[in-house]
Design a protein around this motif. Structure first.
Motif, mmCIF file in Angstrom:
data_model
loop_
_atom_site.group_PDB
_atom_site.id
_atom_site.type_symbol
_atom_site.label_atom_id
_atom_site.label_comp_id
_atom_site.label_asym_id
_atom_site.label_seq_id
_atom_site.Cartn_x
_atom_site.Cartn_y
_atom_site.Cartn_z
ATOM 1 N N VAL A 111 -3.981 3.524 1.068
ATOM 2 C CA VAL A 111 -2.589 3.868 1.461
ATOM 3 C C VAL A 111 -2.563 3.742 2.927
ATOM 4 O O VAL A 111 -3.095 3.875 3.624
ATOM 5 C CB VAL A 111 -2.066 5.552 0.971
ATOM 6 C CG1 VAL A 111 -2.359 5.465 -0.678
ATOM 7 C CG2 VAL A 111 -2.972 6.424 1.538
ATOM 8 N N ALA A 112 -1.029 3.773 3.184
ATOM 9 C CA ALA A 112 -0.467 4.081 4.732
ATOM 10 C C ALA A 112 -0.367 5.575 4.971
ATOM 11 O O ALA A 112 0.340 6.101 4.121
ATOM 12 C CB ALA A 112 0.477 3.102 4.913
ATOM 13 N N ALA A 113 -0.874 6.118 5.921
ATOM 14 C CA ALA A 113 -0.644 7.365 6.493
ATOM 15 C C ALA A 113 0.140 7.238 7.548
ATOM 16 O O ALA A 113 -0.454 6.618 8.874
ATOM 17 C CB ALA A 113 -1.943 8.131 6.909
ATOM 18 N N VAL A 114 1.353 7.607 7.714
ATOM 19 C CA VAL A 114 2.393 7.180 8.976
ATOM 20 C C VAL A 114 2.767 8.508 9.358
ATOM 21 O O VAL A 114 3.271 9.407 8.894
ATOM 22 C CB VAL A 114 3.609 6.623 8.326
ATOM 23 C CG1 VAL A 114 4.493 6.248 9.407
ATOM 24 C CG2 VAL A 114 2.913 5.334 7.437
ATOM 25 N N PRO A 115 2.860 8.762 10.842
ATOM 26 C CA PRO A 115 3.490 9.515 11.475
ATOM 27 C C PRO A 115 5.055 9.729 11.551
ATOM 28 O O PRO A 115 5.732 8.695 11.304
ATOM 29 C CB PRO A 115 2.965 9.616 13.005
ATOM 30 C CG PRO A 115 2.752 8.243 13.100
ATOM 31 C CD PRO A 115 2.273 7.544 11.787
ATOM 32 N N ARG A 116 5.670 10.885 11.756
ATOM 33 C CA ARG A 116 7.186 10.860 11.588
ATOM 34 C C ARG A 116 7.700 10.041 12.509
ATOM 35 O O ARG A 116 8.854 9.415 12.530
ATOM 36 C CB ARG A 116 7.426 12.627 11.651
ATOM 37 C CG ARG A 116 8.753 12.784 11.598
ATOM 38 C CD ARG A 116 9.240 14.270 11.648
ATOM 39 N NE ARG A 116 8.473 15.081 10.891
ATOM 40 C CZ ARG A 116 9.097 15.289 9.623
ATOM 41 N NH1 ARG A 116 10.143 14.567 9.175
ATOM 42 N NH2 ARG A 116 8.455 15.878 8.839
ATOM 43 N N ALA B 167 2.229 4.792 -0.472
ATOM 44 C CA ALA B 167 1.515 3.801 -1.490
ATOM 45 C C ALA B 167 2.079 2.248 -0.739
ATOM 46 O O ALA B 167 2.932 2.029 -0.418
ATOM 47 C CB ALA B 167 1.989 3.582 -2.689
ATOM 48 N N ILE B 168 0.810 1.399 -1.072
ATOM 49 C CA ILE B 168 0.856 0.103 -0.605
ATOM 50 C C ILE B 168 0.736 -0.829 -1.996
ATOM 51 O O ILE B 168 -0.361 -0.758 -2.599
ATOM 52 C CB ILE B 168 -0.192 -0.376 0.306
ATOM 53 C CG1 ILE B 168 0.080 0.657 1.670
ATOM 54 C CG2 ILE B 168 0.097 -1.702 1.019
ATOM 55 C CD1 ILE B 168 -1.235 0.401 2.785
ATOM 56 N N ALA B 169 1.733 -1.802 -2.229
ATOM 57 C CA ALA B 169 1.377 -2.420 -3.410
ATOM 58 C C ALA B 169 1.274 -4.113 -2.991
ATOM 59 O O ALA B 169 1.517 -4.607 -1.808
ATOM 60 C CB ALA B 169 2.734 -2.664 -4.234
ATOM 61 N N PHE C 154 7.945 5.805 8.481
ATOM 62 C CA PHE C 154 7.982 7.068 8.163
ATOM 63 C C PHE C 154 8.987 7.198 6.975
ATOM 64 O O PHE C 154 8.869 7.819 5.810
ATOM 65 C CB PHE C 154 8.114 8.102 9.015
ATOM 66 C CG PHE C 154 8.132 9.483 8.346
ATOM 67 C CD1 PHE C 154 6.607 10.069 8.281
ATOM 68 C CD2 PHE C 154 9.033 10.319 8.302
ATOM 69 C CE1 PHE C 154 6.255 11.267 7.959
ATOM 70 C CE2 PHE C 154 8.804 11.671 7.741
ATOM 71 C CZ PHE C 154 7.627 12.054 7.634
ATOM 72 N N ALA C 155 10.308 6.487 6.985
ATOM 73 C CA ALA C 155 11.269 6.590 6.006
ATOM 74 C C ALA C 155 10.945 5.601 4.625
ATOM 75 O O ALA C 155 11.674 6.259 3.784
ATOM 76 C CB ALA C 155 12.591 6.243 6.660
ATOM 77 N N ALA C 156 10.225 4.887 4.824
ATOM 78 C CA ALA C 156 9.802 4.166 3.601
ATOM 79 C C ALA C 156 9.286 4.876 2.615
ATOM 80 O O ALA C 156 8.619 5.855 2.563
ATOM 81 C CB ALA C 156 8.873 2.921 4.144
ATOM 82 N N GLN C 157 9.755 4.614 1.389
ATOM 83 C CA GLN C 157 9.162 5.222 -0.173
ATOM 84 C C GLN C 157 8.101 4.382 -0.521
ATOM 85 O O GLN C 157 7.043 4.823 -1.240
ATOM 86 C CB GLN C 157 10.117 5.152 -1.148
ATOM 87 C CG GLN C 157 11.422 6.145 -0.597
ATOM 88 C CD GLN C 157 10.912 7.438 -0.222
ATOM 89 O OE1 GLN C 157 10.163 8.207 -1.004
ATOM 90 N NE2 GLN C 157 11.497 8.243 0.890
ATOM 91 N N ALA C 158 7.824 3.182 -0.187
ATOM 92 C CA ALA C 158 6.789 2.121 -0.472
ATOM 93 C C ALA C 158 6.678 1.166 0.360
ATOM 94 O O ALA C 158 7.831 0.839 1.220
ATOM 95 C CB ALA C 158 6.881 1.674 -2.123
ATOM 96 N N THR D 271 2.544 -7.257 2.967
ATOM 97 C CA THR D 271 3.547 -8.263 3.869
ATOM 98 C C THR D 271 4.028 -7.470 5.029
ATOM 99 O O THR D 271 4.011 -7.756 6.259
ATOM 100 C CB THR D 271 4.561 -9.209 3.037
ATOM 101 O OG1 THR D 271 3.644 -9.927 2.062
ATOM 102 C CG2 THR D 271 4.940 -10.151 3.969
ATOM 103 N N GLU D 272 4.875 -6.425 4.499
ATOM 104 C CA GLU D 272 5.394 -5.662 5.513
ATOM 105 C C GLU D 272 4.421 -4.871 6.292
ATOM 106 O O GLU D 272 4.542 -4.799 7.491
ATOM 107 C CB GLU D 272 6.333 -4.597 4.644
ATOM 108 C CG GLU D 272 7.364 -5.005 3.718
ATOM 109 C CD GLU D 272 7.945 -3.915 3.066
ATOM 110 O OE1 GLU D 272 8.970 -3.114 3.485
ATOM 111 O OE2 GLU D 272 7.143 -3.196 2.129
ATOM 112 N N VAL D 273 3.383 -4.534 5.890
ATOM 113 C CA VAL D 273 2.321 -3.732 6.717
ATOM 114 C C VAL D 273 1.748 -4.492 7.638
ATOM 115 O O VAL D 273 1.315 -4.345 8.815
ATOM 116 C CB VAL D 273 1.103 -3.300 5.653
ATOM 117 C CG1 VAL D 273 -0.241 -2.730 6.470
ATOM 118 C CG2 VAL D 273 1.612 -2.240 4.822
#
Length: 308
Positions: free
Chosen positions: A168-173, A259-261, A178-182, A186-188
């Motif tokens: 998974v991605a662990a993202v700081p505020r 989560a990363i898909a 941080f606003a992403a739900q998934a 490619t985005e990562v």
């Protein structure tokens, strides 16, 4: 032909009771059987152990010399037997095992605490590290077993698969993601992410799976230690790519696991053992406990980080 513990017990009881028949009764054997034991010892020693008349049995000079040694040996053997039987009953022993950091730093403490409640005399000698360290410790038989990643193809180690820990991605505020739900890979890949490298097999696993899926690796800093990753994300300095178990160690509400898909990647974890090695009873019980507890605790963690 050698002297056995039963022979020594016969020798001691005859010396104490001064009677072959009383010694036989105490040891729950027949008089001929106890006589054969003494005869065997005398033949091996080449000296009589007792002086016998119709009215008396007493130690011979050779028996007098050997009796204190026999008593000492039997005391030590009885003490050994007592400790061994205690171990069998309450697992009073030290279990030496290894664990990957993701498990050691998240759910292992709970598993060991629950096991210790059942067997309070049991002790643990834990060596933690990344997957390749766990494999080496098991292969060199420094530990009885490991909780680790799947061994590489061609390895002779046994692997009992227990869980698939999602990557998974662990993202700081403070990060826009941080606003992403998934997310998808490619985005990562359009953002800088810290990720484990060094001797860990984690980086190679992610890189290989993304290459097979035709996806690029995300750019960013490669580090060797999990604590460095956690420090950066908790301080809001960088998002990180980790497994769910490691993401669960992030402190406070300022970090979010996402989560990363496309593709969904997992880190397979299970029990690693050396072929044909017989585990101690305590270690076998701990392995059975881990087989039951790890999937359950892992599911609880995934529910928590997905809803947190």
């Amino acid at each position: 032909m050698t002297i056995s513990i039963d022979d020594l017990r016969a020798f001691r009881e005859i010396a104490r009771t001064r009677s072959f028949s009383l010694a036989a009764d105490k040891l729950l054997v027949t008089s001929p059987a106890i006589t054969r034991r003494i005869k065997k010892m005398e033949e091996l020693i080449g000296e009589p152990l007792f002086e016998r008349t119709t009215h008396m049995v007493r130690l011979s000079p050779a028996g007098e010399e050997l009796f204190p040694r026999a008593e000492q040996l039997l005391r030590e053997f009885d003490a050994f037997e007592t400790v061994a039987m205690t171990m069998s009953g309450n697992r009073s022993t030290t279990i030496r095992f290894a664990s990957v950091t993701s498990v050691a730093g998240s759910v292992l403490s709970q598993m060991l605490a629950d096991f210790h409640d059942r067997f309070p005399a049991c002790r643990f000698d834990l060596q933690d590290g990344h997957g390749t360290i766990v494999h080496r410790l098991v292969e060199e038989q420094v530990v009885e077993f490991g909780i680790g990643t799947r061994p590489a193809p061609g390895s002779n180690l046994n692997f009992d698969h227990l869980i698939d820990d999602p990557i998974v991605a662990a993202v700081p505020r403070s990060d826009p993601l941080f606003a992403a739900q998934a997310l998808d890979w490619t985005e990562v890949a359009q953002h800088d992410f810290m990720i484990l490298k060094g001797e860990s097999s984690f980086f190679g696993h992610v890189e290989l799976e993304l290459r097979h899926a035709g996806k690029p690796m995300p750019p960013g800093i490669r580090v060797r230690d999990v604590s460095t990753l956690l420090g950066f994300v908790e301080q809001g300095a960088s998002p990180i790519i980790v497994t769910g178990l490691i993401a669960s160690r992030c402190r406070g509400p300022g970090v979010k696991a996402i989560a990363i898909a496309d593709p969904v990647l997992y880190n397979a974890l299970g029990i690693v053992t050396y072929p044909n090695r017989q585990l101690s009873t305590a270690a076998a019980d701990l392995v059975a406990h881990i087989r039951e507890a790890l999937p359950r605790l892992h599911n609880d963690i995934l529910d928590r980080i997905q809803t947190g």
